[in-house]
Write a protein that holds these residues in place. Structure first.
Motif: not given
Ligand SMILES: Cc1cc2nc3c(=O)[nH]c(=O)nc-3n(C[C@H](O)[C@H](O)[C@H](O)COP(=O)(O)OP(=O)(O)OC[C@H]3O[C@@H](n4cnc5c(N)ncnc54)[C@H](O)[C@@H]3O)c2cc1C
Ligand SMILES: NC(=O)c1ccc[n+]([C@@H]2O[C@H](COP(=O)([O-])OP(=O)(O)OC[C@H]3O[C@@H](n4cnc5c(N)ncnc54)[C@H](O)[C@@H]3O)[C@@H](O)[C@H]2O)c1
Ligand SMILES: Cc1cc2nc3c(=O)[nH]c(=O)nc-3n(C[C@H](O)[C@H](O)[C@H](O)COP(=O)(O)O)c2cc1C
Ligand SMILES: [Zn+2]
Lengths: 928, 417, 98, 184
Positions: C48-51, C74
């Protein structure tokens, strides 16, 4: 006359302690309590440096850490040379030796200053527009010239002999800045019983109070009370330079640079890493220079710096003073200078529509031209021009902590907008008590400097805007404004104001550039701290280390371990030693300290299930007392580590990993155990350092080990290849495995590490009686290569599957799943044409191959040809007396028998593809 | 385009430099473009430039949420080299290297490409094996890279400590002489200027907030902070933010964003003639033309978009460098910053089409894409213009994760950047 | 250096004691051999690597050795809450979990 | 038994020696016990020291100690000549657990004196104030670049264990830090 500008009384200097120092070889005198800057001014020295680009003469602008001009090299002897220090922060000590920078041949007569005459050709960004022809000239001609001209001071030539230390600290309240605001915050917290750290970058606590002769009494009370509180730690000469996530603050303390060179029994600097419940930022405010033509001439100084030199240091920086100001502070400073005996020639109040139109003088100001409201010019003689353009709060740290700023119109600067969870700003830093300073028009024909150190003028900023650079970040980068060693402490607000005016946008909407740590430059050594030399990285040694040292071992590094590469007997060279060791192992036996191997004890009712899921092998039929070579994959199906799994009991296993692999393997195992296979009852214990491990390999291994144990039956019938016994060896509890990494009959003896050195010595004695000797890593590498045994990381490279290694059959076919299994059926991993492990024999048996060499199908393959493989291991086989190699080759197993080519700089080496097993393919020696 | 030259400089200097024109037009978004490039970093701008200069496509926009070159392009340690291990990567980075060599002239902007040499140090047998494998592979590929003894390495970089009694002795090194550095800002500005001159719209302060798709699912346009823009071809070149932007089209990527820090020292007179990298001790350093030592390390431990990292990471970089270069221990850190790097499972970039029609990716350059800027732009422009990957970038498609045909430089190479 | 509360040790500890364990709450296919390539790759590589808020794993490797979950923003790196592996995601009040 | 660290007092520069001393001591017998809480209770009964239920705490009795290092992990420490292992194995044989002898793994230092916490904080980032790390608090943590086990045995005394191959490094780090110790 010495110190002609020293006032007869006043200041916080110790007149009873005169100190000698030199500047550019000339000798001067000052007092304890002086900075180098104040002492130079006391001696009437104003020209202290040359600017970066135009080599313009520069004087002392400020009295603090914001100083852009007065950068010096301090020489404390070999290796203790420090460039780019600020004279305003260098405390005077006896024998101090300061050298000016960026000039040749001398500060007074600097040839570099010639660049001023072509300065028209050197506006912001000129280098992007030229020096492009001819193409090669950039690297050969222009760049070397630019490099030589650039740079400020010179790096030291010798390694730094000083030492640095580190301190982690925790407290309730950290107060940064010991001006009145910080002192009060610290006192309040200290009185309430909180643990407090109060730091200030200066040598004395007090901040602006130090410049106020009336405040001495108050300051003394503050500091006395603080000193008396046991819960308050006072850190002077300590700069808070960085604020990181979650209120983690880094401080750099200068411990001995202010002391004479003889005093070295302490670290030079210390890095404090502080976690406080609450941080109070009380860093005050920095006075802004005014931007006008010739504002960089020596003798032009910030107004409050003038005040500091008079009141704090007892120095009159000039006798005939012009003051230019945008706010009422200028008048207060005028009063103070007048009281100290200076003549105030005039006060130019920019609020009255007056400005400075020019300054005159060579290396020191001699007069100024004032433009009056009626546009007429008036020239006034002076030897000092003090300026105040208002104040800029030192919000650097708050902003580093990601605190929001807002533009304050009356103050014409950015101030903190609210507080953060655990961080607040107080005093000048919060904009409190600062004099309002209306925006005034900036006149700038002629060179009006904004960033003094990087020689950025108002014209440069206007040019950048004209060329389309409208973001402040672009303007900064194109002009380099704010990128010098002072990071724009005195210039950023002025640059912004000019940019905003040029773009015709409100300053507040243009915004600031990003504040980054460090607040002021921090020594690399301080950041490295204790981590130096032997402490840089642990050296781990084996139980046999001392013995090996005494027996000619040459060591090599494997990760943190020092391991014997070979043992040089009577001055033998490496090759001779390795060949001797190899022959000895195959003819008699050898002993090898393998203690660095990782070891894990795996126990629990589900240990077997767990192992079956972690390794490719199927251990279901592994009996107690047996062991097996095992390969582990990552979830991507690629070889990750290998080792031996031995079954100690129904529910207990002894497992080994590669020497470097233990951390990595344990983490991998724990990951699956804790988060995927959570229903399994299994426990992993790292026993790497519990057990010392010694390999005994060779036809006489059994005899050698036999001499050391009475409790274990070594006979082949009882203890065949790949078996495991517990018992005692040399009277130490032992786990004995019959395993081999050489192809010989061999054992690995595990004994508690506390017994390791003793058992090794006994083992060596026994080995000696059987003509055996110790062998090192190099011989091991040859012996295992002759057998085609792989080393993970050498025969594998993170793209290697079990089948590539010829381990296809090792995969437990009946297992539904194991880590990495699913990926093995991905198209590419299951495809044909993959690189497979094979042996190589150069057709010329004398020709050594090189590890990493490429392999081609055709000879004389032209540049750009496809490599079908590469050599993973290359060595000279002692038993075969020829060169051999292991390699990964596309479709390698099908190519056995054919000839391939290894292109080398001086021609191809043809090689025959063979089985990777060169010695004893049937395993007779192994099982013997 | 106003040509840059010494004579122009001379001429303008007599006019007090009032005649200089903006390097690029500050364009406002039009309602539609043939191709929109999202991300005004070096790669995005280079892509636009080559679309215009090589494919004659000029109805192109580059939309940038902040200021161009403000992403990783503006915060990297500027190391340029092409001595990669695998043939796929060699082809990609060498393609770029060739373009670097004439870039200043092609763009009429001095990008200060400085082939001063990149030394990669080996500290133990494993390092040496890995590095020599590179040397061999590169020689076969026609890429310059040579093996050096410690003494040769020291002769090339005199401040290097090659004594044997240090914790990590230098046992050898490889040198790529054509490797070196380039001026990061100039690369972004030079491409922007040249692209703008060819008609490309460079639109700053324009953040993409949504990707529009038609009934078939194909890209039909974007929404930005400066309004909607219609387009059927969208190239995402947003480095650290690619997961976020691709997410707007419902794509999940094999990618994570990590902080990567760099720092500069105070400027000093030249002490370091080349770039030195050491993977075992995780640090690399060069000296800029202005005199600062430019220093970088490995990524921080956790994913983050905060554009900053932890102090202990910086400390560990510096302790290593002080060991390698004992004279720098007394120099001082001037500024330390972080970037957001997009890391793929095999540490290689992703370039090419996606399952979403009209959506193309150029990302995953991680810690080492600055050197690829010209090549990446050149090949991506080809890919966008033709609608199919250029042969050199074909191995770097998104599909490789499904087939398992990874190009894993990291495990084999143990060398980043 | 982050300060991370280990839900097993029940105290906040310095970042260097931990090792980041990547995205949390990822499901390994129950029976990998039945998973399609796409499902397998989704588990193996897609992130997902969400911000913004991000559920991730950490391991207290130089402490109790446990893996646990953590909700961290993050963008600010602020840690909102940490909880033990296998336990439900806690309700997030505005308190700082660190 | 050969000790990895000689049992001598290391000299520190100047008057710092009065503020802190570093002593290498015998590790004694040490076992890692792993298992569920119920079995831990059995183990405690057999060992004669309750295995602590709170994280990062040590219990002590009659020369034996049990340190809780993780939710299902305890380190049991006994005197060098204590033959408790056999009886432990016997009492636990019916239960699922792990009991591993690690007596040889670690080197042990005793660090004592009014500035002990300050010294350790030169290389350990943990908050070691008595408030957060009181007597009988124990944990694994990081010292400079290696993992260690730290146990506060008295207000001004810590026991520090480290895998034996790191002992020299840890000692040298502490000695260097002691040399540069700030004022108390
Ligand atoms: C500290 C550090 C050191 C490095 N060192 C090196 C090195 O020495 N050598 C090397 O080769 N490489 C290095 N790299 C890597 C290199 O910097 C990058 O790979 C490369 O610069 C990527 O360029 P880019 O144009 O793809 O990305 P960027 O320059 O990051 O450009 C992406 C742009 O997309 C924009 N964007 C993001 N989201 C949106 C949106 N929603 N709408 C509009 N625009 C958006 C961003 O603002 C940004 O400007 C380093 C990286 C860092 C951080
Ligand atoms: N004339 C003015 O307008 C003016 C200017 C400044 C202060 N003041 C008055 O002084 C008071 C402000 O006092 P204050 O205490 O806020 O400021 P201050 O200037 O008196 O003290 C700030 C202190 O912080 C230190 N410092 C700054 N940055 C630091 C860092 N990063 N690390 C460590 N130390 C650092 C400085 O050395 C200085 O000692 C206010 O009452 C204000 O009215 C007035
Ligand atoms: C190669 C290189 C050299 C740099 N040199 C300097 C410098 O001399 N002075 C400076 O203040 N910053 C320098 N910087 C850092 C920039 O100021 C800035 O920190 C960086 O571009 C990241 O942007 P940010 O800090 O605004 O987020 C340099 C950056 C790079 C990439
Ligand atoms: Zn924990």
């Amino acid at each position: 006359m010495t110190q002609p500008y020293r006032l007869p009384t006043g200041g916080r200097i110790a007149r009873s302690r005169p100190l000698r120092f030199t500047f550019d070889g000339r000798s001067y005198e000052g007092y304890a309590g002086d900075t180098l800057a104040s002492a130079l001014l006391a001696n009437g020295v104003h020209l202290v440096g040359r600017s970066f680009k135009y080599h313009r003469p520069r004087g002392i602008l400020s009295a603090g850490s914001e100083e852009p001009n007065a950068l010096m090299t301090i020489d404390r002897g070999a290796g203790r040379v420090t460039p780019n220090l600020r004279a305003t922060q260098i405390e005077l000590y006896d024998g101090l030796c300061a050298i000016s920078q960026n000039r040749w041949p001398s500060l007074d007569f600097d040839l570099g200053a010639a660049s001023q005459f072509v300065s028209r050709l050197l506006p912001a960004g000129f280098y992007y527009k030229t020096f492009m022809w001819p193409r090669a000239a950039w690297r050969r001609v222009y760049e070397p010239l630019i490099r030589r001209a650039a740079g400020l001071g010179k790096a030291p030539r010798a390694p730094d002999p000083d030492r640095y230390t580190n301190q982690f600290a925790h407290c309730d309240v950290l107060v940064i800045g010991a001006g009145p605001a910080g002192l009060e915050a610290a006192l309040r917290a200290g009185r309430a019983g909180s643990s407090v750290i109060l730091c200030d970058e200066q040598q004395e606590l007090g901040g602006s109070l130090l410049n106020n002769s009336q405040a001495a009494e108050r300051l003394l009370q503050y500091t006395n009370e603080l000193r008396a509180l046991p819960n308050v730690r006072l850190l002077r000469r300590t700069t808070a330079f960085g604020v990181f996530a979650q209120n983690f603050v880094a401080l750099a303390e200068r411990i001995n640079d202010h002391l004479p060179a003889s005093n070295k029994d302490m670290p030079r600097e210390s890095l404090w890493q502080v976690r406080a419940e609450r941080t109070v930022i009380a860093t005050g405010a920095i006075e802004r220079p005014l931007v006008f033509p010739g504002n960089d001439r020596p003798g032009v100084m910030l107004a409050h710096a003038g005040l500091a030199y008079v009141n704090r240091y007892g120095v009159l920086p000039g006798k005939q003073v012009v003051i230019a100001t945008t706010n009422d502070d200028g008048y207060a400073v005028a009063d103070a200078l007048k009281a100290a005996g200076a003549e105030i020639a005039t006060i130019v109040d920019l609020r009255r529509d007056e400005t400075i139109a020019a300054t005159h003088g060579g290396k020191r100001i001699s007069s100024v031209d004032i433009r009056l409201p009626d546009n007429s010019l008036r020239r006034i003689a002076c030897d000092l021009l003090l300026m105040s353009g208002g104040w800029t709060p030192s919000v650097h740290l708050f902003s580093q902590a990601r605190g929001k700023l807002r533009f304050d119109v009356p103050l014409q600067c950015f101030v903190p907008d609210g507080t953060l969870d655990a961080i607040e700003c107080v005093g000048g830093c919060a904009g409190a008590g600062l004099q309002p300073s209306p925006a005034t028009q900036i006149v700038a024909d002629g060179k009006s400097f904004v960033d003094f150190q990087n020689d950025v003028t108002s014209a440069d900023i206007e040019l950048a805007v004209r060329e389309g650079f409208r973001s402040v970040e672009h303007i900064k980068r194109y002009t380099t404004s704010g990128m010098a060693t002072d990071q724009g402490k005195t210039s950023n607000m002025n640059a912004l104001a000019i940019a905003a005016a040029t773009i015709d946008a409100p300053v507040g909407s243009v915004g600031t550039t990003t504040f980054r740590q460090p607040f002021t430059p921090v020594t690399f050594g301080t950041l490295a701290g204790l981590s130096r030399g032997a402490l840089f990285e642990p050296v781990r040694t084996l139980p046999s280390h001392d013995w090996a040292l005494a027996h000619g071992a040459v060591f090599e590094d494997t990760g943190q371990w020092k391991r014997a590469s070979y043992f040089s007997l009577k001055g033998e060279g490496m090759r001779d030693a390795v060949m001797r060791e190899c022959r000895t192992v195959r003819a008699a036996a050898g002993i090898f300290d393998a203690s660095s191997l990782g070891k894990i004890e795996i126990s629990g009712p589900d240990a077997l299930t767990f192992l079956n899921r972690i390794y490719i092998n199927d251990f279901s039929r592994l009996d107690i007392g047996r062991c097996r070579y095992a390969l582990m994959l990552n979830e991507a199906g690629l070889a990750m580590d290998d080792g031996i799994v031995g079954r100690l009991a129904e529910t207990r296993f002894h497992v080994t990993t590669t020497s470097g692999g233990i951390g990595h393997v344990l983490h991998h195992m724990e990951d699956f155990l804790q988060t995927e296979f959570t229903s399994l009852q299994v426990w992993l214990t790292d026993v790497t350092e519990q057990w010392s491990t010694f390999a005994v390999q060779g036809p006489r291994a059994r005899d050698i080990v036999g001499e050391l144990t009475t409790t274990i039956d070594l006979s082949p019938g009882s203890m065949s290849h790949m078996s495991l016994r517990e018992g005692s060896v040399c009277d130490a509890d032992a786990r004995l495995m019959r395993v081999s990494f050489t192809g010989e009959c061999g054992y690995e003896i595990n004994v508690p590490s506390s017994e390791g050195a003793r058992v090794w010595a006994a083992l060596y004695e026994s080995a000696s009686r059987h003509d055996a000797s110790a062998y090192g890593l190099e011989a091991l590498n040859v012996l295992r290569a002759e057998k085609g045994y792989i080393i993970v990381g050498q025969e594998t490279d993170g793209s290697t599957t079990p089948d590539d290694l010829g381990f296809g059959k090792m995969i437990g076919a009946r297992k539904d799943d194991f880590v990495g299994k699913r990926s093995l059926s991905l198209a590419h991993l299951a495809s044909s044409g993959r690189k497979q492990l094979v042996g190589l024999k150069p057709l010329d048996p004398q020709k050594m191959l090189e590890e990493g060499a490429q392999i081609t199908l055709q000879s004389g393959a032209p540049t750009g040809s496809h490599a079908v493989g590469h050599v993973t291991t290359a060595c000279w086989s002692a038993v075969l007396d020829r060169s051999i190699a292991l390699a990964l080759v596309e479709n390698g197993r099908a190519l056995i028998g054919s000839t391939l080519h290894v292109p080398m700089p001086n021609g191809d080496i043809p090689v025959e593809v063979t089985s990777p097993v060169f010695v004893d393919p049937a395993g007779a020696r192994l099982h013997g | 385009m106003q040509r840059f030259s010494f004579f122009q400089l001379l001429r303008q200097s007599f006019g007090n430099h009032v005649g200089w024109q903006p390097h690029w037009r500050a364009a406002a978004p039009k309602s539609s473009y043939d191709i929109v490039i999202v991300g005004g970093g070096g790669h995005g701008l280079a892509t636009a430039y080559y679309l215009a200069s090589e494919h004659g496509l000029t109805n192109i926009a580059v939309v940038e949420k902040g200021w161009i070159g403000g992403g990783n392009t503006g915060r990297n340690t500027t190391i340029v080299r092409s001595n990669y291990l695998f043939e796929e990567s060699e082809a990609l980075f060498e393609h770029s290297m060739k373009l670097w060599e004439g870039l200043s002239q092609a763009l009429n902007y001095n990008v200060m490409y400085s082939p001063r040499g990149v030394l990669v140090l080996a500290h133990n047998t494993t390092d040496a094996q890995v590095i020599r494998r590179h040397v061999h592979a590169n020689r076969l590929a026609g890429i310059d890279n040579e093996w050096m003894t410690p003494e040769q390495a020291q002769a090339f970089c005199p401040i290097l400590d090659v004594s044997r009694n240090v914790r990590y002795p230098v046992v050898g090194a490889s040198l790529q002489r054509r490797g070196g550095t380039a001026r990061h800002d100039a690369v972004a500005w030079g491409y922007a200027r040249a692209a703008s001159a060819l008609g490309v719209d460079i639109i700053e302060n324009c953040e993409v907030t949504a990707i529009r798709r038609d009934a078939r699912g194909a890209v039909s346009g974007i929404e930005t902070t400066r309004g909607e823009i219609a387009t059927h071809k969208l190239g995402l070149v947003t480095a650290g933010h690619t997961s976020v932007v691709a997410g707007m089209a419902g794509l999940k990527l094999p990618m994570e964003s990590y902080p990567l820090q760099a720092l500069v020292s105070e400027p000093v007179k030249p002490v370091m003639p080349c770039v030195v990298m050491s993977n075992s001790i995780h640090a690399y350093m060069s000296q800029s033309d202005k005199g600062e030592l430019v220093i970088g390390a490995g990524t921080d431990a956790y994913t983050s978009y905060s554009q900053r990292g932890a102090l202990h990471v910086t400390s560990q970089t510096l302790d290593a460098l002080c060991e390698l270069f004992p004279i720098v221990r007394r120099l001082r850190m001037l500024r330390n910053w972080g970037g957001i790097v997009d890391v793929t499972p095999d540490r290689s970039p992703i370039i090419g089409p996606t399952p979403v029609e009209g959506l193309y990716l150029n990302c995953g350059w991680g810690t080492g894409g600055f050197k690829a800027t010209p090549g990446s732009g050149h090949l991506f422009a080809h890919t966008l213009a033709r609608g199919e990957p250029h042969a050199i970038v074909a191995p770097f498609d998104l599909d490789r994760f499904t087939t398992g045909k990874l190009v894993d430089e990291s495990t084999a190479a143990a060398v980043a950047h | 250096m982050l300060l991370i509360r280990c839900p097993y040790c029940e105290t906040a500890r310095p970042e260097v004691e931990f090792r980041h364990g990547g995205e949390a709450l990822m499901e390994r296919p129950r029976d990998p051999s039945r998973a399609s390539d796409a499902e397998w790759i989704d588990y193996l590589y897609m992130r997902r690597n969400p911000k913004g808020p991000h559920a991730e794993r950490w391991r207290h490797v130089h402490g109790c050795g446990r893996f646990f979950n953590c909700l961290r923003d993050t963008v600010s790196d602020r840690i909102v809450v940490t909880w033990r592996a296998g336990e439900p995601v806690p309700e997030v009040t505005d308190g700082d979990g660190a | 038994m050969v000790e990895p660290v000689p049992s001598t007092r290391f000299t520190l520069g100047n008057n710092r020696a009065e503020r802190v001393s570093i002593l290498g001591i015998a590790p004694g017998r040490q076992f890692v016990f792993r298992g569920p809480r119920e079995v831990a209770d059995q183990c405690g009964a057999a060992f004669g020291v309750d295995l602590p239920a709170s994280p990062c705490r040590a219990n002590r009795q009659d020369g034996r100690a049990a340190l809780r290092l993780g939710p299902d992990e305890w380190l049991l420490i006994a005197l060098p000549d204590d033959a408790v292992l056999a009886s432990l194995r016997h009492s636990l044989s019916r239960f699922a657990h792990a009991l591993v002898d690690v007596s040889s793994s670690d080197a042990v230092f005793e660090i004592r004196g009014p500035s002990t916490a300050l010294l350790l904080n030169a290389a350990i980032p943990l908050d070691l104030s008595p408030k957060t790390f009181p007597v009988d608090a124990c944990t694994r943590t990081i010292l400079a670049k290696v993992g260690v086990l730290l146990w506060r045995t008295e207000q001004e005394c810590f026991r520090l264990q480290v895998a034996r191959s790191f002992a020299a490094y840890v000692h040298d780090v502490l000695a260097e830090a002691a040399w540069g110790l700030p004022d108390a």
